[in-house]
Design a protein around this motif. Structure first.
Motif, PDB file in Angstrom:
ATOM      1  N   GLY A   1       0.829  -1.198   0.000  1.00  0.00           N
ATOM      2  CA  GLY A   1       0.000   0.000   0.000  1.00  0.00           C
ATOM      3  C   GLY A   1       0.862   1.247   0.000  1.00  0.00           C
ATOM      4  O   GLY A   1       2.077   1.194   0.205  1.00  0.00           O
ATOM      5  N   VAL A   2       0.214   2.364  -0.252  1.00  0.00           N
ATOM      6  CA  VAL A   2       0.893   3.652  -0.282  1.00  0.00           C
ATOM      7  C   VAL A   2      -0.070   4.728   0.201  1.00  0.00           C
ATOM      8  O   VAL A   2      -1.263   4.663  -0.063  1.00  0.00           O
ATOM      9  N   SER A   3       0.471   5.683   0.950  1.00  0.00           N
ATOM     10  CA  SER A   3      -0.312   6.871   1.267  1.00  0.00           C
ATOM     11  C   SER A   3       0.249   7.997   0.408  1.00  0.00           C
ATOM     12  O   SER A   3       1.413   7.963   0.007  1.00  0.00           O
ATOM     13  N   TYR A   4      -0.586   8.979   0.118  1.00  0.00           N
ATOM     14  CA  TYR A   4      -0.180  10.038  -0.796  1.00  0.00           C
ATOM     15  C   TYR A   4      -0.958  11.306  -0.493  1.00  0.00           C
ATOM     16  O   TYR A   4      -1.993  11.273   0.184  1.00  0.00           O
ATOM     17  N   ALA A   5      -0.483  12.386  -1.034  1.00  0.00           N
ATOM     18  CA  ALA A   5      -1.231  13.641  -1.057  1.00  0.00           C
ATOM     19  C   ALA A   5      -0.668  14.471  -2.196  1.00  0.00           C
ATOM     20  O   ALA A   5       0.538  14.441  -2.475  1.00  0.00           O
ATOM     21  N   LEU A   6      -1.564  15.164  -2.878  1.00  0.00           N
ATOM     22  CA  LEU A   6      -1.124  16.069  -3.936  1.00  0.00           C
ATOM     23  C   LEU A   6      -1.986  17.316  -3.879  1.00  0.00           C
ATOM     24  O   LEU A   6      -3.145  17.291  -3.493  1.00  0.00           O
ATOM     25  N   ILE A   7      -1.339  18.406  -4.228  1.00  0.00           N
ATOM     26  CA  ILE A   7      -2.010  19.703  -4.292  1.00  0.00           C
ATOM     27  C   ILE A   7      -1.643  20.286  -5.645  1.00  0.00           C
ATOM     28  O   ILE A   7      -0.461  20.449  -5.954  1.00  0.00           O
ATOM     29  N   VAL A   8      -2.656  20.540  -6.484  1.00  0.00           N
ATOM     30  CA  VAL A   8      -2.418  21.031  -7.839  1.00  0.00           C
ATOM     31  C   VAL A   8      -3.091  22.377  -8.004  1.00  0.00           C
ATOM     32  O   VAL A   8      -4.235  22.544  -7.631  1.00  0.00           O
TER      33      VAL A   8
END
Length: 181
Positions: free
Chosen positions: A174-181
């Motif tokens: 699994g992976v956790s992520y966050a992105l702000i565009v």
């Protein structure tokens, strides 16, 4: 606070725009249903109601105590922000949001029970327009995925900004992520 407590709709200040509650004819909703609306659809009225019940300061103190110093709720959702209001609903960093999601799916956000409940609510989120679009999941029925993917996430937006934070896990990793565009 009890999950089955009924909240009369006529006692709630509706926020136009994001959300479903403003379009419902139900005379009341249970607190748990309000939490589902906030997590599943980003319902601004539901989020504001919950923040009003708990308190913005209490939410910020809890986030600080959990080690999420890079995240803060500044204000409620508003139809229009004026000069006397905070410029944004919240502030945070991609790193802080990714760490929060990792804590959630690893059952370390407050407690295992709280993590499981919040994770369940966030797994209902039907906005798969960002990271979720790569999963091939059905936006409205991805809680019983034959590939056995666990996908919990929350999207957000401000004028000119989109964000997505979550965790995607399969049978082996699994992976956790966050992105702000």
């Amino acid at each position: 606070i009890h999950a089955d407590e009924a909240v009369p709709a006529d006692t709630v200040t509706l926020v136009a725009g994001a959300g479903i509650w403003q379009h419902l004819a139900a005379p009341s909703l249970q607190l748990e249903d309000i939490a589902v609306l906030a997590a599943m659809s980003g319902d601004a009225t539901a989020a504001n109601y919950l923040l009003g019940r708990v308190g913005i300061d209490a939410v910020n103190r809890r986030m600080q105590a959990l080690g999420f110093a890079q995240i803060a709720i500044l204000d409620v959702f508003r139809d229009r922000r004026g000069p006397d209001h905070a410029p944004h609903f919240a502030l945070g960093t991609a790193r802080g949001f990714a760490q929060m999601m990792a804590s959630l799916v690893n059952a370390q956000l407050v407690s295992a029970g709280v993590s499981a409940q919040v994770g369940t609510w966030l797994s209902l989120n039907h906005d798969l327009s960002l990271v979720g679009s790569s999963t091939g999941l059905d936006p409205f029925a991805h809680d019983d995925d034959p590939q056995r993917l666990l996908f919990v996430h929350k999207t957000g937006r401000e004028p000119g900004v989109r964000s997505d934070a979550g965790a995607l896990a399969g049978p082996h990793a699994g992976v956790s992520y966050a992105l702000i565009v």
